[in-house]
Design an enzyme around this catalytic site. Structure first.
Site, PDB file in Angstrom:
ATOM      1  N   ARG A 206       1.041  -1.225  -0.101  1.00 47.56           N
ATOM      2  CA  ARG A 206       0.065  -0.062   0.076  1.00 47.56           C
ATOM      3  C   ARG A 206       0.948   1.498   0.075  1.00 47.56           C
ATOM      4  NH1 ARG A 206      -2.125  -0.034   5.237  1.00 47.56           N
ATOM      5  NH2 ARG A 206      -1.115  -1.969   5.683  1.00 47.56           N
ATOM      6  N   HIS A 267       1.877 -10.710   9.429  1.00 49.43           N
ATOM      7  CA  HIS A 267       0.661 -11.137   9.128  1.00 49.43           C
ATOM      8  C   HIS A 267       0.097 -12.122   8.229  1.00 49.43           C
ATOM      9  CE1 HIS A 267      -0.231  -7.887  11.851  1.00 49.43           C
ATOM     10  NE2 HIS A 267       0.302  -6.934  11.260  1.00 49.43           N
ATOM     11  N   ASP A 318       3.148  -7.051  18.003  1.00 53.43           N
ATOM     12  CA  ASP A 318       2.561  -5.974  17.252  1.00 53.43           C
ATOM     13  C   ASP A 318       1.959  -4.646  17.915  1.00 53.43           C
ATOM     14  OD1 ASP A 318       1.655  -4.397  14.981  1.00 53.43           O
ATOM     15  OD2 ASP A 318       0.277  -5.896  14.168  1.00 53.43           O
TER      16      ASP A 318
HETATM   17 ZN   LIG Z   1       2.671  -3.991  12.126  1.00 54.63          ZN
END
Ligand SMILES: [Zn+2]
Length: 444
Positions: A206, A267, A318
């Site tokens: 992104r 992820h 995270d």
């Molecule tokens: Zn992250």
């Protein structure tokens, strides 16, 4: 230094009695490990269970300030992100160092001995670089103060989304081009040391276009750096990527020559079978962050398929809604049970490896096992005085630890041959006071 461990967890997640560990104090490495050894007169005797330190392969230290402030309501990843940006806007080198020091201290107390800090707040609020790399120095200083091993993953971040200009609050994440990012990161080499490495990161497809991804990948290879990227955390990322390029994020990264055994996909939640096969073929690591992924309603990644394909899995906390390696490691299995309606997807040794060796590999260190030539990072569990382990025997103890243990069971922690936590007390930082003060200064 010689440690004689009443019980230790050796490679393969086997609980072994009477283990002598010899550590070189100069190098901070384990020199030898002998099972079934007699206790030498000059050895420190360690009661409890000794295990290798855990690796937190994905951290954004400043997100810790949001704990308890974003979880209760509606909204999704994207509404959470706008709250996170408000905290990011308030960071300066001084409060960033204070907050990271406190969060890293919390990690060490929980049994994490190395952290991969995925760092993108590298410019000031107007998007100008700090001439003296002040934000990177803040992280490196914080890790030293907290006594945790660090891989600083400096992230390239150029766009507000695919084909979208940067938003106002994203300006401080941006170098302007991959070339300028590389020039800045080239200057960070002097910060490396026995417990500090510099790594590289692509924030995501992104934020970094395919040509810039390729430039970052070339730079990482030339400097023998590990390379991390957020990959397919959200379906919206996949959709935007397919609409713009006709390909998935993994395919974009593969074409950019970013994938290798030194690449970590953070992820890796919403993958297609082709993506899984490509990550496996390159022997990539995938960093699952289950406590964050469930909090943000991200989804459950294909952990079994990834391992079957040849990829490895490690863990990260995270956003730090929870800092507990035992919670992350068991969640990889327990989430998979919920999504597949089957038990026994990952064995206890496999889960243990995710939290230790795989994370060290992801961050570019030889560690995560009680074995020669590994960094001397280890954790002692106070099982005899924890109700959670009462009734366990040598056969069941490791599974009890993986499925029932918590960060509160960690009594002592060593990093690089140096005791950082003794009897549950951090020897260098008052973590509770430091967290309260640091979070208070960025939350208004
Ligand atoms: Zn992250």
């Amino acid at each position: 230094m010689r440690l004689w461990c009443e019980r230790a967890i050796l490679p393969g997640a086997t609980l072994t009695r009477g283990v002598l560990i010899e550590i070189n104090g100069d190098t901070g490495l384990i020199e030898s490990v002998s099972a079934g050894a007699a206790c030498p007169a000059d050895a420190q005797v360690i009661d409890g269970v000794v295990l290798p330190g855990c690796a937190n392969a994905h951290s954004h230290a400043f997100h810790r300030a949001l704990r308890g402030r974003t979880h209760g309501g509606l909204g999704d990843f994207w509404t959470w992100r706008s709250q996170m940006y408000q905290v990011a806007a308030r960071l300066d080198p001084s409060n960033y160092e204070a907050l990271a020091t406190a969060v890293f201290a919390e990690m060490v107390l929980a049994g994490y001995t190395v952290v991969g800090e995925f760092h993108y707040v590298h410019h000031d609020g107007d998007g100008r670089p700090y001439g003296d790399d002040a934000m990177e120095r803040a992280i490196v200083t914080a890790a030293a103060r907290a006594g945790i091993r660090l891989t600083l993953l400096d992230a390239c971040y150029l766009n507000g989304g695919i084909g979208v200009a940067l938003q106002e609050e994203q300006r401080r994440f941006c170098d302007g081009s991959a070339e300028r990012w590389a020039n800045r990161v080239s200057g960070l080499g002097s910060m490396t040391g026995p417990t500090v490495r510099i790594g590289s990161a692509i924030h995501s497809v992104r934020a970094v276009d395919p040509a810039a991804c390729a430039e970052v990948a070339v730079f990482a290879k030339r400097h023998s750096m590990v390379l991390h990227a957020h990959v397919s955390e959200q379906p919206a990322e996949n959709t935007a990527c397919l609409d713009a390029y006709g390909k998935s994020p993994v395919a974009i990264l593969a074409e950019a020559d970013a994938l290798s055994d030194r690449f970590t996909a953070v992820h890796a939640t919403h993958l297609q079978p082709d993506d899984v096969a490509v990550l496996g073929r390159h022997h990539c690591v995938c960093c699952f962050c289950p406590t964050t992924e469930r909090d943000l309603a991200d989804g459950i990644g294909p952990s079994v398929d990834l391992l079957d394909s040849g990829a490895a899995i490690c863990i990260g906390s995270d956003q730090h809604g929870v800092i507990d390696p035992f919670e992350e490691m068991r969640a990889v299995e327990l989430n998979t049970r919920l999504s597949t309606l089957q038990r026994g997807n990952h064995s206890v040794p496999a889960l243990f490896e995710m939290a230790t060796m795989a994370g060290y590999r992801s961050l570019g260190w030889h560690g995560g096992a009680l074995a020669p030539y590994q960094v001397a990072d280890l954790v002692v569990i106070d099982d005899q005085r924890s109700p959670r382990f009462a009734g366990s025997d040598d056969e069941s103890l490791v599974a009890s630890l993986v499925f029932g243990g918590t960060s509160s069971d960690v009594r002592d922690v060593m990093v690089g041959g140096k005791w950082i936590v003794r009897s549950r007390v951090h020897q260098q930082v008052d973590a509770v006071a430091a967290l309260s003060e640091a979070i208070g200064s960025v939350i208004r």
